[in-house]
Write a protein that holds these residues in place. Structure first.
Motif, PDB file in Angstrom:
ATOM      1  N   ASP A  41      39.566  -0.123  66.894  1.00 50.48           N
ATOM      2  CA  ASP A  41      39.317  -1.583  66.971  1.00 50.48           C
ATOM      3  C   ASP A  41      37.793  -1.847  67.316  1.00 50.48           C
ATOM      4  N   GLN A  42      37.150  -0.706  68.163  1.00 46.01           N
ATOM      5  CA  GLN A  42      35.839  -1.019  68.470  1.00 46.01           C
ATOM      6  C   GLN A  42      35.015  -0.252  67.528  1.00 46.01           C
ATOM      7  N   GLY A  43      35.409   0.507  66.537  1.00 43.09           N
ATOM      8  CA  GLY A  43      34.621   1.223  65.600  1.00 43.09           C
ATOM      9  C   GLY A  43      33.760   2.026  66.080  1.00 43.09           C
ATOM     10  N   ARG A  44      34.442   3.097  66.902  1.00 39.97           N
ATOM     11  CA  ARG A  44      33.691   3.970  67.711  1.00 39.97           C
ATOM     12  C   ARG A  44      34.498   5.431  67.401  1.00 39.97           C
ATOM     13  N   TYR A  45      34.044   6.566  67.448  1.00 40.29           N
ATOM     14  CA  TYR A  45      34.904   7.707  67.645  1.00 40.29           C
ATOM     15  C   TYR A  45      35.202   7.992  68.898  1.00 40.29           C
ATOM     16  N   LEU A  46      36.436   8.782  68.938  1.00 41.74           N
ATOM     17  CA  LEU A  46      37.023   9.208  70.040  1.00 41.74           C
ATOM     18  C   LEU A  46      36.257   9.775  71.158  1.00 41.74           C
ATOM     19  N   THR A  47      36.469   9.413  72.417  1.00 40.64           N
ATOM     20  CA  THR A  47      35.549   9.920  73.360  1.00 40.64           C
ATOM     21  C   THR A  47      36.092  11.297  73.978  1.00 40.64           C
ATOM     22  N   TRP A 114      29.084   7.047  57.949  1.00 41.79           N
ATOM     23  CA  TRP A 114      29.346   7.135  59.472  1.00 41.79           C
ATOM     24  C   TRP A 114      30.674   6.929  59.751  1.00 41.79           C
ATOM     25  N   HIS A 115      31.276   5.692  59.082  1.00 41.59           N
ATOM     26  CA  HIS A 115      32.602   5.171  59.313  1.00 41.59           C
ATOM     27  C   HIS A 115      33.607   5.990  58.580  1.00 41.59           C
ATOM     28  N   PHE A 116      33.336   6.465  57.556  1.00 41.31           N
ATOM     29  CA  PHE A 116      34.374   7.414  56.838  1.00 41.31           C
ATOM     30  C   PHE A 116      34.464   8.443  57.598  1.00 41.31           C
ATOM     31  N   LEU A 117      33.543   9.231  58.162  1.00 36.07           N
ATOM     32  CA  LEU A 117      33.645  10.391  59.130  1.00 36.07           C
ATOM     33  C   LEU A 117      34.666  10.154  60.344  1.00 36.07           C
ATOM     34  N   ARG A 118      34.175   8.792  61.049  1.00 35.00           N
ATOM     35  CA  ARG A 118      35.018   8.314  62.057  1.00 35.00           C
ATOM     36  C   ARG A 118      36.501   8.387  61.743  1.00 35.00           C
ATOM     37  N   CYS A 119      36.812   7.829  60.569  1.00 32.92           N
ATOM     38  CA  CYS A 119      38.192   7.698  60.276  1.00 32.92           C
ATOM     39  C   CYS A 119      38.771   8.933  59.840  1.00 32.92           C
ATOM     40  N   ILE A 120      38.055   9.875  59.251  1.00 34.38           N
ATOM     41  CA  ILE A 120      38.665  11.329  59.141  1.00 34.38           C
ATOM     42  C   ILE A 120      38.899  12.090  60.707  1.00 34.38           C
ATOM     43  N   THR A 121      37.871  11.923  61.397  1.00 32.21           N
ATOM     44  CA  THR A 121      38.307  12.412  62.669  1.00 32.21           C
ATOM     45  C   THR A 121      39.516  11.870  63.337  1.00 32.21           C
ATOM     46  N   TYR A 122      39.980  10.884  63.277  1.00 28.94           N
ATOM     47  CA  TYR A 122      41.152  10.241  63.764  1.00 28.94           C
ATOM     48  C   TYR A 122      42.397  11.045  63.166  1.00 28.94           C
ATOM     49  N   GLY A 123      42.212  11.405  61.784  1.00 28.66           N
ATOM     50  CA  GLY A 123      43.241  11.874  61.113  1.00 28.66           C
ATOM     51  C   GLY A 123      43.590  13.332  61.749  1.00 28.66           C
ATOM     52  N   ILE A 124      42.103  14.117  61.942  1.00 33.89           N
ATOM     53  CA  ILE A 124      42.212  15.359  62.517  1.00 33.89           C
ATOM     54  C   ILE A 124      42.790  15.566  63.815  1.00 33.89           C
ATOM     55  N   ALA A 125      42.191  14.478  64.610  1.00 29.46           N
ATOM     56  CA  ALA A 125      42.662  14.658  65.978  1.00 29.46           C
ATOM     57  C   ALA A 125      44.127  14.421  66.209  1.00 29.46           C
ATOM     58  N   GLY A 126      44.789  13.913  65.296  1.00 26.45           N
ATOM     59  CA  GLY A 126      46.174  13.259  65.410  1.00 26.45           C
ATOM     60  C   GLY A 126      46.979  14.040  64.181  1.00 26.45           C
ATOM     61  N   GLN A 127      46.261  15.268  63.569  1.00 23.49           N
ATOM     62  CA  GLN A 127      47.046  16.147  62.702  1.00 23.49           C
ATOM     63  C   GLN A 127      47.946  15.408  61.831  1.00 23.49           C
ATOM     64  N   SER A 128      47.175  14.547  61.097  1.00 22.24           N
ATOM     65  CA  SER A 128      47.900  13.615  60.073  1.00 22.24           C
ATOM     66  C   SER A 128      47.127  13.131  58.965  1.00 22.24           C
ATOM     67  N   THR A 129      47.479  13.542  57.899  1.00 24.51           N
ATOM     68  CA  THR A 129      46.540  13.303  56.683  1.00 24.51           C
ATOM     69  C   THR A 129      46.710  11.708  56.196  1.00 24.51           C
ATOM     70  N   ASP A 130      48.022  11.286  57.042  1.00 25.64           N
ATOM     71  CA  ASP A 130      48.248   9.908  56.534  1.00 25.64           C
ATOM     72  C   ASP A 130      47.684   8.917  57.609  1.00 25.64           C
ATOM     73  N   TYR A 131      46.341   8.561  57.295  1.00 26.50           N
ATOM     74  CA  TYR A 131      45.878   7.871  58.453  1.00 26.50           C
ATOM     75  C   TYR A 131      45.009   6.661  57.925  1.00 26.50           C
TER      76      TYR A 131
END
Length: 193
Positions: A41-47, A114-131
């Protein structure tokens, strides 16, 4: 002076949210989803705090939390490497008549990386390619069509984000992490030019 965006484009920008965690509700601890959602929602990477909470609440994700942190911390150099490859592949793209001219268009493209990599890191941190969100991706496709974004250059950029990211990761983890990048690359390749 920046050209004014049409109302239709502004609306598409609002709707082109490509991440969705709705499919995680049955596979992930309910308490971690708001951490991902707040970051998106804030358009940021996970802290670091977000990542620590995710690791505590969902220990099975522990293996990839350091990778999400590393990619976040190295995003500028990763995006810079991808940008260089786009400019090598499409040398005239930022010149008058090119798909990323004037400079504001190019800046929007690099911001998308920058945003594409941000979204990919969400999938990685959640261990789900369905993001991703099919609806959000559809709106992004429409937005790219409306703005005549050079899709071939965006795909090359995303492929090079993958290359630049994976070379920073231990070789034994690269094969396990490639699908997180491939998922978004496949989605982008399916966009209508």
């Amino acid at each position: 002076m920046k050209p004014e965006l049409s109302e239709a484009v502004k609306e598409l920008i609002q709707k082109a949210r490509i991440v969705s965690f709705s499919s995680w509700e049955t596979t992930h601890p309910r308490a971690i989803i708001p951490l991902f959602q707040a970051a998106d929602d804030q358009g940021r990477y996970l802290t670091d705090e977000d990542l620590q909470q995710i690791q505590t609440l969902s220990p099975q994700t522990s293996g990839f939390i350091p990778v999400a942190r590393l990619l976040r911390d190295r995003v500028t150099e990763i995006v810079d490497e991808a940008r260089v490859q786009v400019l090598i592949t499409f040398p005239d793209i930022t010149q008058p008549g090119g798909g990323l001219y004037p400079p504001g268009r190019a800046e929007a493209c690099w911001r998308d990386f920058w945003h594409f990599l941000r979204c990919i890191t969400y999938g990685i941190a959640g261990q789900s390619t369905d993001y991703t969100s099919p609806a959000g991706l559809n709106y992004m496709n429409m937005l790219y069509q409306e703005l005549q974004v050079p899709l071939d250059a965006m795909v090359v950029g995303l492929e090079n984000i993958k290359i630049a990211s994976l070379k920073r990761i231990d070789s034994e983890q690269q094969a396990a992490l490639a699908p997180y990048f491939d998922h978004l690359i496949t989605q982008l390749k399916s966009f209508k030019p």
